[in-house]
Design a protein around this motif. Structure first.
Motif, PDB file in Angstrom:
ATOM      1  N   GLU A  68      27.010 -33.738  23.291  1.00 43.29           N
ATOM      2  CA  GLU A  68      26.776 -35.129  23.665  1.00 43.29           C
ATOM      3  C   GLU A  68      26.249 -35.884  22.440  1.00 43.29           C
ATOM      4  OE1 GLU A  68      26.971 -37.204  27.252  1.00 43.29           O
ATOM      5  OE2 GLU A  68      25.945 -35.297  27.599  1.00 43.29           O
ATOM      6  N   GLY A  69      26.915 -36.965  22.063  1.00 35.50           N
ATOM      7  CA  GLY A  69      26.460 -37.766  20.922  1.00 35.50           C
ATOM      8  C   GLY A  69      26.724 -37.163  19.556  1.00 35.50           C
ATOM      9  N   LEU A 123      33.521 -40.319  24.353  1.00 35.66           N
ATOM     10  CA  LEU A 123      34.044 -39.496  23.255  1.00 35.66           C
ATOM     11  C   LEU A 123      35.194 -40.231  22.589  1.00 35.66           C
ATOM     12  CD1 LEU A 123      34.240 -36.682  21.790  1.00 35.66           C
ATOM     13  CD2 LEU A 123      35.919 -36.063  23.540  1.00 35.66           C
ATOM     14  N   LEU A 124      35.132 -40.272  21.271  1.00 37.73           N
ATOM     15  CA  LEU A 124      36.195 -40.905  20.494  1.00 37.73           C
ATOM     16  C   LEU A 124      36.949 -39.809  19.750  1.00 37.73           C
ATOM     17  CD1 LEU A 124      36.794 -43.991  19.732  1.00 37.73           C
ATOM     18  CD2 LEU A 124      35.682 -43.436  17.582  1.00 37.73           C
ATOM     19  N   GLU A 173      28.192 -45.486  10.861  1.00 38.04           N
ATOM     20  CA  GLU A 173      27.211 -46.470  11.309  1.00 38.04           C
ATOM     21  C   GLU A 173      27.413 -46.789  12.799  1.00 38.04           C
ATOM     22  OE1 GLU A 173      24.835 -47.558   9.407  1.00 38.04           O
ATOM     23  OE2 GLU A 173      24.041 -49.125  10.741  1.00 38.04           O
ATOM     24  N   LEU A 174      28.667 -46.941  13.176  1.00 43.29           N
ATOM     25  CA  LEU A 174      28.988 -47.186  14.586  1.00 43.29           C
ATOM     26  C   LEU A 174      28.484 -46.031  15.444  1.00 43.29           C
ATOM     27  CD1 LEU A 174      30.517 -48.822  16.806  1.00 43.29           C
ATOM     28  CD2 LEU A 174      32.537 -47.441  16.270  1.00 43.29           C
ATOM     29  N   ARG A 175      28.666 -44.842  14.938  1.00 43.92           N
ATOM     30  CA  ARG A 175      28.209 -43.665  15.680  1.00 43.92           C
ATOM     31  C   ARG A 175      26.685 -43.684  15.834  1.00 43.92           C
ATOM     32  NH1 ARG A 175      27.060 -37.841  13.398  1.00 43.92           N
ATOM     33  NH2 ARG A 175      26.104 -37.139  15.331  1.00 43.92           N
ATOM     34  N   ARG A 176      25.986 -43.966  14.749  1.00 45.27           N
ATOM     35  CA  ARG A 176      24.519 -44.005  14.812  1.00 45.27           C
ATOM     36  C   ARG A 176      24.031 -45.061  15.797  1.00 45.27           C
ATOM     37  NH1 ARG A 176      24.776 -42.680   9.365  1.00 45.27           N
ATOM     38  NH2 ARG A 176      25.039 -44.841   8.737  1.00 45.27           N
ATOM     39  N   GLY A 205      25.826 -44.062  19.607  1.00 47.74           N
ATOM     40  CA  GLY A 205      25.629 -42.739  20.209  1.00 47.74           C
ATOM     41  C   GLY A 205      26.889 -42.133  20.799  1.00 47.74           C
ATOM     42  N   ILE A 206      28.055 -42.727  20.528  1.00 48.49           N
ATOM     43  CA  ILE A 206      29.318 -42.162  21.022  1.00 48.49           C
ATOM     44  C   ILE A 206      29.617 -40.863  20.268  1.00 48.49           C
ATOM     45  CG2 ILE A 206      31.818 -42.518  21.137  1.00 48.49           C
ATOM     46  CD1 ILE A 206      31.315 -45.485  21.363  1.00 48.49           C
ATOM     47  N   ALA A 207      30.019 -39.842  21.033  1.00 47.90           N
ATOM     48  CA  ALA A 207      30.411 -38.579  20.401  1.00 47.90           C
ATOM     49  C   ALA A 207      31.789 -38.738  19.775  1.00 47.90           C
ATOM     50  CB  ALA A 207      30.431 -37.471  21.445  1.00 47.90           C
ATOM     51  N   MET A 208      32.046 -37.978  18.710  1.00 45.27           N
ATOM     52  CA  MET A 208      33.328 -38.117  18.009  1.00 45.27           C
ATOM     53  C   MET A 208      33.909 -36.760  17.646  1.00 45.27           C
ATOM     54  SD  MET A 208      32.636 -41.378  15.498  1.00 45.27           S
ATOM     55  CE  MET A 208      32.077 -42.945  16.183  1.00 45.27           C
ATOM     56  N   LEU A 209      35.217 -36.663  17.779  1.00 39.92           N
ATOM     57  CA  LEU A 209      35.954 -35.495  17.284  1.00 39.92           C
ATOM     58  C   LEU A 209      36.949 -36.037  16.267  1.00 39.92           C
ATOM     59  CD1 LEU A 209      36.478 -32.462  17.473  1.00 39.92           C
ATOM     60  CD2 LEU A 209      38.109 -32.915  19.308  1.00 39.92           C
TER      61      LEU A 209
END
Ligand code: ATP
Length: 236
Positions: free
Chosen positions: A28-29, A156-157, A180-183, A186-190
């Protein structure tokens, strides 16, 4: 908590098996990379998750198996896919592209404030807000593609080779903006990326694929320290 878990995922195009046991997990995140050479099966792994390629094995999202679901069902569960080649609508403006990303949402006020948030993070897009997407530079189009996916409010992206066709310095800028967008969100990314150094600007850990199989995984720091990874994917 684990958000996405792939267990021994397999996939074929007709008679040709291209995934032969891909296992990985995204907390998560968290942000996790998929590294590997051309043709290793990175893109196909993302397609298996988003339901555009039929897969075997188990694909658990938030604890339930989503394998076999249609792409629209997967999207509705909160997984947004930014494909290789971006897929923005060239004839629509930046603003319209972002609105399209929010098509499943009804919270109009929140949509507008998400657009404002995004434009603060990606100032290049703010300047080009009324331009058609086709008039944007490659880096701007990539940011727009990510922004459009963000507008769906995913959990999740899935991001495929965001560096494709960009000059090295532009690719870095794009990755740093996504980080920066993630920070902030808080969206999780693969994140699929052939250039490991770029991926490490964004991800905490990564899995290396070789001919459709996960052969190695570790934190970014661990992988950076490995000679074989350096030789194969870091150019030295
Ligand atoms: P790249 O960075 O080149 O996209 P990749 O690691 O993402 O590489 P995939 O695109 O997943 O690799 O492709 C894995 C294998 O499947 C390759 O051998 C590729 O040629 C093959 N492949 C990909 N798409 C198709 C398709 N639609 N039909 C048949 N074979 C395909």
């Amino acid at each position: 908590m684990t958000l996405l878990e792939l267990e021994s995922v397999t996939a074929s195009y007709g008679p040709v098996q291209v995934l032969d046991g891909v296992s990985l997990s995204v907390p998560e995140g968290g942000a996790v990379g998929i590294l590997g050479a051309n043709g290793a099966g990175k893109t196909t792994t993302l397609r298996a998750i988003s339901g555009t390629v039929r897969a075997g094995g188990r694909i658990l999202f938030d604890g339930s198996d989503i394998r076999g679901k249609r792409p629209d069902q997967v999207a509705a569960l909160g997984i947004a896919h930014v494909p290789e080649g971006r897929g923005t609508f060239g004839a629509l403006t930046v603003r319209e592209n972002l609105r399209v990303g929010a098509y499943l949402r009804r919270d109009r006020k929140q949509i507008e404030s998400d657009i404002d948030f995004l434009l603060e993070l990606f100032p290049n897009l703010e300047e080009r807000f009324k331009s058609n997407a086709s008039a944007l530079s490659g880096g701007e189009q990539q940011m727009l593609a990510v922004g459009r996916a963000f507008m769906a409010k995913p959990r999740l992206l899935l991001l495929d080779e965001a560096s494709l066709g960009l000059a090295p310095s532009t690719a870095k800028t794009v990755y740093d903006a996504i980080a920066e967008l993630r920070r902030e969100s808080g969206i999780a990314m693969l994140v699929v990326e052939q250039n490991a150094n770029l991926a490490f600007r964004l991800v905490d850990s990564a899995t290396v694929l070789e001919t459709g199989r996960s052969v190695l995984s570790g934190t970014s720091a661990e992988l950076r320290g490995m000679d074989e990874i350096r030789r194969a994917y870091l150019g030295g």
